[in-house]
Design a protein around this motif. Structure first.
Motif, short mmCIF file in Angstrom:
data_model
loop_
_atom_site.label_atom_id
_atom_site.label_comp_id
_atom_site.label_asym_id
_atom_site.label_seq_id
_atom_site.Cartn_x
_atom_site.Cartn_y
_atom_site.Cartn_z
N LEU A 194 -14.36 -9.98 -72.80
CA LEU A 194 -14.35 -10.88 -71.74
C LEU A 194 -15.62 -11.65 -71.86
O LEU A 194 -15.53 -13.12 -71.52
N ASN A 195 -16.80 -11.36 -72.12
CA ASN A 195 -18.17 -11.84 -71.81
C ASN A 195 -18.23 -13.02 -72.82
O ASN A 195 -18.43 -14.34 -72.72
N MET A 196 -17.72 -12.58 -74.03
CA MET A 196 -17.57 -13.80 -75.23
C MET A 196 -16.44 -14.93 -74.75
O MET A 196 -16.83 -16.23 -75.05
N ALA A 197 -15.26 -14.42 -74.62
CA ALA A 197 -14.19 -15.38 -74.48
C ALA A 197 -14.27 -16.13 -73.39
O ALA A 197 -13.72 -17.34 -73.15
N SER A 198 -14.85 -15.71 -72.13
CA SER A 198 -15.10 -16.67 -70.79
C SER A 198 -16.05 -17.76 -71.25
O SER A 198 -15.71 -18.93 -70.81
N GLY B 18 -11.19 -14.35 -79.69
CA GLY B 18 -10.34 -15.48 -80.11
C GLY B 18 -8.99 -15.22 -79.63
O GLY B 18 -8.28 -16.04 -79.13
N ARG B 19 -8.54 -13.87 -79.46
CA ARG B 19 -7.25 -13.64 -79.12
C ARG B 19 -7.19 -14.04 -77.52
O ARG B 19 -6.29 -14.41 -77.10
N ILE B 20 -8.24 -13.56 -76.65
CA ILE B 20 -8.26 -13.82 -75.24
C ILE B 20 -8.29 -15.39 -75.25
O ILE B 20 -7.47 -15.86 -74.03
N VAL B 21 -9.13 -16.03 -75.89
CA VAL B 21 -9.25 -17.63 -75.77
C VAL B 21 -7.87 -18.13 -75.91
O VAL B 21 -7.38 -19.23 -74.92
N GLU B 22 -7.15 -17.71 -76.84
CA GLU B 22 -5.65 -18.32 -77.26
C GLU B 22 -4.79 -18.13 -75.92
O GLU B 22 -3.81 -18.82 -75.77
N GLN B 23 -5.03 -16.94 -75.09
CA GLN B 23 -3.91 -16.75 -74.32
C GLN B 23 -4.24 -17.14 -72.55
O GLN B 23 -3.84 -17.08 -71.83
N HIS B 24 -5.53 -17.83 -72.48
CA HIS B 24 -5.94 -18.14 -71.35
C HIS B 24 -5.37 -19.05 -70.39
O HIS B 24 -5.62 -19.24 -69.41
N GLN C 44 -17.82 -10.22 -63.36
CA GLN C 44 -17.95 -9.77 -61.97
C GLN C 44 -16.38 -9.18 -61.54
O GLN C 44 -16.25 -8.26 -60.92
N VAL C 45 -15.57 -10.02 -61.80
CA VAL C 45 -13.84 -9.60 -61.82
C VAL C 45 -13.71 -8.38 -62.50
O VAL C 45 -13.24 -7.56 -62.05
N GLY C 46 -14.26 -8.54 -63.69
CA GLY C 46 -13.77 -7.45 -64.78
C GLY C 46 -14.43 -6.08 -64.41
O GLY C 46 -13.83 -5.06 -64.31
N GLU C 47 -15.54 -6.25 -63.79
CA GLU C 47 -16.25 -4.96 -63.44
C GLU C 47 -15.55 -4.51 -61.96
O GLU C 47 -15.38 -3.14 -61.98
N LYS C 48 -14.88 -5.34 -61.23
CA LYS C 48 -14.44 -5.02 -60.11
C LYS C 48 -12.86 -4.21 -60.59
O LYS C 48 -12.65 -3.37 -59.72
N LEU C 49 -12.51 -4.75 -61.46
CA LEU C 49 -11.25 -3.97 -62.06
C LEU C 49 -11.28 -2.72 -62.83
O LEU C 49 -10.38 -2.34 -63.46
#
Length: 299
Positions: free
Chosen positions: A161-165, A217-223, A146-151
């Motif tokens: 984002l869907n996978m990493a979240s 995985g790149r996003i997971v490592e940065q969260h 929902q935040v991603g869509e807003k942005l």
């Protein structure tokens, strides 16, 4: 269009959160797969190097909203969609319970379903050990999208984002239970071990060898990186951090604050939002905080 698919003819069925996929037929490298999505469930197609398949969808019932670089399109019962090959990211979301047939000229069912099913089970087992209810991952994913869509994130970013979240804490499977379940404050040495879960998460997703999960995985490592550069594991800051990681950081922090856990009581939502705003520009991206606050009425 309902009733066209005989469930007794399914070769194999796999169930995941909000999604049931069933292999109807397979032969000569072609597969026909029945998909059943609960309302507000996402499904996607993505390009992959060396993948040259014809991929075709026929909507049996319900409605899908397709998002790609050209914007949203609505697909209803009787509509179809195909690409040969898929050369960009397409994200589909069911606006109501929806069923569709998916046909691919290259076999995909076992490649994706078995790995995804195992990872989902793993993620749910981790959230239970970490003191959350079994829908923590789904809540994080829903709010993040929902935040991603807003942005206004593009389709590739939304897919990642869907996978990493959903899998943001998958790396905790490699953290010793005596540290993961410790009710009190961690020692400095224990905390250094706990912080490794972000890198472990990237490694777990990388081991699947699926491009979508490797990308996530790149996003997971940065969260757990911070806007001011004081996060971990790399001390990245501002634009060095992917926007998807910033989103998960805010949403995950908020959900942790408003959730009862064995070692901490939930705080009122108003207090949690105040803490998020107070950390705007230090821990969290100002743009993400602003977007998160602006959609509170729909969360």
């Amino acid at each position: 269009m309902k009733g066209l698919v005989n469930k007794n003819d399914f070769i194999e069925t796999v169930q995941m959160k909000g999604l049931t996929i069933s292999l109807i037929a397979s032969g000569d490298h072609t597969e026909i797969i029945h998909h059943k999505l609960e309302a507000h469930t996402r499904w996607a197609l993505e390009p992959e190097e060396g993948w040259t398949a014809l991929e075709y969808l026929f909507i049996l019932s319900g409605e899908l909203t397709l998002t790609n670089k050209d914007g949203p399109t609505t697909l209803k019962a009787g509509d179809s969609f195909y690409r040969s090959p898929v050369n960009e990211h397409f994200v589909f979301q069911s606006t109501q319970p929806t069923e569709f047939l998916y046909i691919s000229s290259q076999p995909v069912f076992h490649r994706y379903s078995n790995i995804s099913r195992d990872l989902v089970k793993l993620a749910v087992s981790i959230e239970k050990k970490d003191g959350y209810t079994s829908d923590h991952c789904a809540r994080i994913s829903k709010m993040s999208m929902q935040v991603g869509e807003k942005l206004g994130l593009n389709s590739r970013q939304l897919l990642r984002l869907n996978m990493a979240s959903f899998f943001h804490d998958i790396g905790k499977i490699k953290i010793p239970l005596e540290i993961l379940l410790k009710p009190g404050k961690l020692t400095n040495k224990e905390w250094e071990i706990m912080k490794l879960h972000t890198t472990y998460g990237r490694e777990v997703l990388q081991e699947t060898k699926l491009p979508l999960l490797i990308d996530a995985g790149r996003i997971v490592e940065q969260h757990h990186e911070r806007y001011d550069g004081k996060g971990y594991p790399f001390g990245l800051k501002k634009t060095e951090i992917d926007i998807e990681a910033f989103i998960i950081s805010v949403v995950d922090s908020y959900d942790a604050m408003i959730t009862d856990r064995p070692y901490s009581k939930a705080m009122p939502k108003e207090d949690a939002l105040t803490e998020i705003v107070d950390c705007r520009g230090t821990m969290y991206s100002p743009d993400v905080v602003d977007a998160f606050i602006s959609i509170q009425h729909i969360l």
